[in-house]
Structures are given as C-alpha cells and as structure tokens.
Design a protein around this motif. Structure first.
Motif: not given
Length: 441
Positions: A74-95
C-alpha cells in the motif's frame, strides 16, 4: 527469563511441601507462583508479540517468505497519489498517481486551469532514453497550450473546434522545433546550458497527450503524440458502461501510421519499419525530441564527437530524416450527461489493462460510492472481477493496483519488489489521471 505460561498450581495441599509445614508458607508459595506466571504472560503479550495497531499486516503475512506485507504494498502504491477537489461542478474532482519502474522515473504529468477556473488542462508525458524531454514538456507544453488557446482570436470563417485544434497542433510543433533544433543554436549562445539541459532534452524523447476541457460548453479536446491514451467512460440510461477512445496509439501496429511512414520515405519500405519499430529501434511513430531520428547524420556525429561521446550513432538505413514527428492528432467531443469520467494515462497502464477493463474498474468503483447513478437494469452493470480489489479511495491508485495484481498479494509483491533496471522486464513507468465529470462522484 520468565516462563512463557503460568506454572500449574499444586493439586493437593502437601504436593510440594514437606510434612508439618505451616499453612502460611503454603499460601505464600501459591502467591509467588501466580505472580511469576502473570509476569511471564505480560512479557509475552506486551513485549515479544506486541503489534503496532496502525500496521495492518498479520503475523501470517510476515511469515510468508519472499512476499511484501500488505502495508508495504500500500505504501508503494499510494506514495504519489493525489486527489484534487475543484470548485467546478462540471469537473468536481480528479485523481492522479504514478508508479516508477525506471530510476529516475521518465513519466511526468501536469494539471492546470485558467484564471477563471472554467477550463482545465491535463497532460501526461511518457519519456524514454532519459527523463529530460518529458520533464521539459511537463514544465512547458500544457502551459503553452493554455496560453495559446486563451489568447486565440476566433475567426468567423472557421469553426471554433477546428481553430482550437490547429492552435494546439502549432503549439506542439513549435515546442518540438525549439527542443530539437533550438538546442543546436544554444550551443553557440550558452554551451554549458546546452550540454547540461538543452541537448539532453533533444537526445531523449517523450510521448505527450493533453486533454483540454472548456467547462462552460463541456467541449473536450484531446491532442496526442505517441502511444499514451485517453478514453471516456459513458453510462447509458440502462446502467451499461461503454468506453469511448479519444486517441489513437501512434506506433507501428497502427496501419495508418505505417502507411504514413511508407509514403514519406518511398523506397525504404523494407527498412523504415523493421522488428516492429521505426528503423528497428523506436516503438512510437510520433514523439517529441528523439533527435536521433530527426537530425542529419553529420549533425549527430558532430554532437557525439564534441559533447556526448556516449551518444548512440544513427540507426542503420538512416537516409531521409526526419523519421519521427511531434505533430499530434486532435479529437473533439461535446461531453454529455452520460459521460462520467475520462482516464488519461501512459501506455504502462494499457499494457496491463484493456479499455473495457479500465471502464469497468472505474464504473464499479463509482457505483459503490454513488447510489444515484443509473442502475435500472442490474444485469447490465459491469461485473466485478473476483480478482480485482476495491480498497483504494484514489481512482488512479485503484487502476494501478488492479493492473499489477488486484487482490493477489503474491502478484503485487512480485511486481513491486523488483527494483530498477530489472523491473522494466515486468512493467513500465505508469502514470494515470482520472477526471470525473459533473454528478459522477
């Protein structure tokens, strides 16, 4: 050392004492035995077998020879993960996430919005023969595309999608020209910078794929140079998922790319593609950098003799360069409410998973999290593969985990425990961006 388990108390009053011994001595003896046994148990429980509650691996995992514990995976797989919650309702999030196979990693990615946050740009850059070209693209290409699209003046004589497409194509071509040919001029102006920065970017190479989304109109443009890929997951009213490709793999398996190379290099049909590669060496047919397929033989040898003695010589049958172009193919789509997400990734992901598998993985991931998604026909829902794992909150990590082994700790351990450069025989660098649209999450 204390005993590891309480000693048995005497069964009869006179079992361990001489005749005529006082009762008080007997009870003191019993108390001592109990205290010693209790201390032994405390030692075993609190010291010898103590586990950190934050570490999920079990003793059985630690005892399986040669396998990584789940926590290490899990540590190796998740080391560089990132979740961004935007203020746009059309693109609310990207991982986003990436996993290296090369050392250092040769993949890069970039995400940018415009000042008003009503447009988003996503780029993935898959480098080869070094990190330098991909690194430069990550620093410059997405920003240049954004700036050129923003300042573009619309023409009444031409459809807007066509104008935007042409603007993106010119941006790609101009930056590649600067990388490949501008590096030669840099030698005269600033030799040290050229040797350390400019020439390495020209000698190495990179694929590039960029997605641009205008959230006011939900127009999507995808520009692709090389064999990275973008696809959309679409959910029908019947609850059935389907994939929509937004790019073509530009390599020698693509018949149109083969025909293009044959037409651009007449008389070289037997050599321009050999061993399934351009001039028997390069897999993608369109790339940035890769001066080995663009500079003349004379230029390459001059750079090699004067600055880079370890630089490879031109490939065999090198007669009519350039053999590779950075000109992208651009696709346009007006996104609709059924389009729920887009995956943009380097070919390291697609080497392991098909388009349909990727859409199914994200589709079932979303259904677990959003009960409002259409599911009128349960039989049309993508079936969860019994070998897939659903334990990651980050959707990019979810894809990478299942590309490398899913539920199988044995397979994940094999894929993650081998270090560079030997890991390249098992997997490539993997970079993934998952963009969610409107009410999907």
């Amino acid at each position: 050392m204390y005993t590891s388990s309480p000693r048995r108390a005497p069964k009869y009053p006179n079992e361990h004492q001489p005749e005529n011994s006082a009762d008080t001595n007997w009870w003191i003896y019993l108390l001592g035995v109990s205290l010693l046994g209790g201390l032994g148990w405390a030692y075993q429980h609190h010291f010898k077998y103590h586990h950190n509650p934050t570490q999920p691996e079990t003793r059985e995992e630690e005892e399986e020879d040669g396998l990584l514990p789940s926590a290490s995976i899990n540590k190796k797989l998740r080391k560089h993960e990132k979740t961004v919650l935007t203020k746009s309702s059309k693109i609310p999030r990207f991982d986003t996430n990436q996993l290296a196979s090369n050392s250092p990693i040769e993949d890069y990615h970039t995400e940018l919005s415009n000042d008003s946050k009503d447009a988003w740009y996503f780029g993935v850059f898959d480098g080869h023969a070094g990190k330098y070209c991909a690194q430069r693209l990550a620093n410059q290409l997405v920003q240049q595309v954004r700036d050129n699209v923003e300042k573009m003046e619309a023409s009444k004589d031409q459809e807007l999608p066509e104008q935007i497409g042409q603007t993106i194509v010119k941006t790609f071509e101009n930056l590649d020209r600067e990388i490949v040919w501008g590096s030669l001029g840099e030698i005269i102006v600033n030799t040290e910078k050229a040797v350390q920065v400019s020439i390495p970017a020209a000698i190495s190479g990179s694929c590039a794929i960029i997605g641009y989304i205008d959230t006011k109109t939900m127009d999507l443009y995808v520009a692709n140079t090389g064999d990275s890929r973008a696809l959309i997951g679409t959910l029908g009213n019947d609850g059935k998922w389907s994939s929509v490709e937004m790019s073509n793999d530009q390599n020698t398996t693509n018949s149109k790319e083969r025909e293009r190379l044959y037409s651009e290099h007449p008389g070289e049909e037997k050599t321009v593609i050999s061993k399934g590669r351009v001039l028997g060496s390069l897999a993608p047919t369109r790339t940035f950098g890769d001066s080995r397929y663009k500079w003349s033989t004379r230029t390459q040898l001059a750079i090699r003799d004067n600055f880079f003695p370890r630089m490879r010589i031109p490939p065999p049958h090198y007669s009519t360069p350039p053999y590779v172009t950075a000109t992208p193919e651009v696709r346009h789509r007006r996104l609709n409410p059924q389009d729920k997400f887009m995956v943009v990734a380097s070919d390291g992901l697609f080497d392991m998973l098909s388009n349909d598998e990727i859409v199914s993985l994200i589709g079932t991931y979303l259904h677990d999290r959003n009960p409002k998604l259409p599911d009128n026909d349960p039989n049309s829902q993508p079936a969860k593969n019994n070998n897939w794992a659903y334990i990651d909150d980050n959707a990019a990590t979810h894809l990478i985990r299942n590309a490398l082994g899913g539920k199988s700790r044995k397979e994940l351990s094999k894929m993650l425990s081998v270090e560079a450069p030997h890991s390249r025989s098992l997997r490539d660098d993997i970079t993934v961006t998952v963009i969610f649209f409107e009410d999907s999450v």
